[in-house]
Design an enzyme around this catalytic site. Sequence first.
Site, short mmCIF file in Angstrom:
data_model
loop_
_atom_site.label_atom_id
_atom_site.label_comp_id
_atom_site.label_asym_id
_atom_site.label_seq_id
_atom_site.Cartn_x
_atom_site.Cartn_y
_atom_site.Cartn_z
N HIS A 82 -43.65 82.82 90.63
CA HIS A 82 -42.65 83.69 91.24
C HIS A 82 -41.44 82.87 91.65
CE1 HIS A 82 -41.12 87.10 93.54
NE2 HIS A 82 -40.77 86.21 94.46
N ASP A 161 -44.95 96.99 101.96
CA ASP A 161 -43.83 96.06 101.90
C ASP A 161 -42.55 96.80 101.51
OD1 ASP A 161 -42.43 93.45 101.68
OD2 ASP A 161 -42.31 94.07 99.59
N ARG A 168 -36.28 96.60 107.24
CA ARG A 168 -35.70 95.29 107.61
C ARG A 168 -34.25 95.19 107.16
NH1 ARG A 168 -39.31 91.51 104.45
NH2 ARG A 168 -37.84 89.91 105.13
N LYS A 187 -47.10 90.92 97.44
CA LYS A 187 -46.94 91.48 96.09
C LYS A 187 -47.66 90.62 95.05
CE LYS A 187 -42.63 91.81 97.21
NZ LYS A 187 -41.26 92.09 97.58
N1 URA Z 1 -37.92 88.96 98.39
C1 URA Z 1 -38.93 89.74 98.81
O1 URA Z 1 -39.72 90.23 98.00
N2 URA Z 1 -39.07 89.94 100.15
C2 URA Z 1 -38.25 89.43 101.07
O2 URA Z 1 -38.45 89.65 102.25
C3 URA Z 1 -37.19 88.63 100.62
C4 URA Z 1 -37.05 88.40 99.27
#
Ligand code: URA
Length: 448
Positions: A82, A161, A168, A187
């Site tokens: 990732h 998320d 957020r 994830k």
């Molecule tokens: N990428 C993500 O998947 N989450 C974050 O909080 C910041 C960057």
Amino acid sequence: MRMYDIIVDKRNGKELTQEQIAWAVAGYTGGSIPDYQVAAWLMAIYFQGMTERETAWLTDAMAASGELIDLAAIPGIKVDKHSTGGVGDKTTLIVGPIVAACGVPVAKMSGRGLGHTGGTVDKLEAIPGFQTVLPKEEFCRIVREVGIAVIGQSGNIAPADKKLYALRDVTGTVENISLIASSIMSKKIAAGADAIVLDVKTGRGAFMETLEGSLSLAKAMVAIGEKVGRKTIALVTDMDEPLGAAVGNALEVEEAAATLRGRGPEDLQQVCLELAANMLLLAGKGGGHIDGCREMARQALTDGRAFAKLKQMVAAQGGDPSYLEESGSFPAAPLILPVKARISGYVTAIDALAIGNASAVLGAGRLRKEDDIDHRAGLILKKKIGQWVEEGQVLAELHTAAADKGEEGSRLVARAIGIGPAKPQLPLLIHSRVTAAGVEKLAQETGT
Ligand code: URA
């Protein structure tokens, strides 16, 4: 349990319990806890932070909120990779085939680009016919038979998320290491990886601009990985200037294919080989030694096996691999415009953030999720930091469909590239490698 108490506990700096965190995440995802209470909780986390244990519990709760992909039908250790996001970052298209060519299955779910950063799914869709949406059985079949498949992320991965990130984003609580680390790792865990290699970008075009911030993020993610039983290694790599020369979807696929044919830019090749070597290490290859894995990765690249693997994957996913055989095969944008140097000197800076924004303006990126993109659009840097340029020489070539986009893109690119009389210090390409054992400085310079 009451959300009120969880907010107050965190506001007062107390460590939350696993039950409290799991309850809050499940309640928010299910709709029984309102946005305003979770916003207050996030702000309390932002100021008070989270312990390592809390961060791992939050990650677990978010991963468990949706589909957990089961890759057990694919034999072998599945290692995911990732990147925290960058400009010109086409590493998955190179690293995946290298690792698969070494016998490690790559079952990868990737994302789309947003803002100044690109996404692997958009790049792959530049290949005529390529399917990024496949039934799970077909995805697993291709990984078993070819060794690699890359598809878009399923909509039901870590829905907690998705909801928390949206909140957020509008409450000033994105920039917290625990929240970022748990968001990314939830994830990856839900996507079924046994082990994870993270490419944590640092610099102007990265999510974390400072080396200190990037290292903290890398350490937090490695700690989460260890706590939830997934071996994790993070490399902190440069994103002050774009990686390689090409930025934009089809242009980046061409550059990735060229790299696998042994004709890629040195910086891109170096980062890809190091990422691939670390993935091989986590899969137990190379006799368990990183140097053995580095050698394996280099071999697969130089003897053409990795390029053959990319073509096999493209064909298996419905794409036409003939586009990858030589540069210039993809449909070209109607306008190709040069940006020329106004003075002679050394290239001292290429602001990756500004270049990413310019590429989006040219048509290669999207400002909102629902925007269309032009796969042909983007730019090619003709110079990198540390190289000499003569007045009037081409610094970059812009590819776009419209003159007004070309004009705005030219202004942005001209402003993004600094030229000066003194040869600058070359950016460090691979800063460090973070494992459960600690931080190792690698300090590899770019190959300019
Ligand atoms: N990428 C993500 O998947 N989450 C974050 O909080 C910041 C960057």
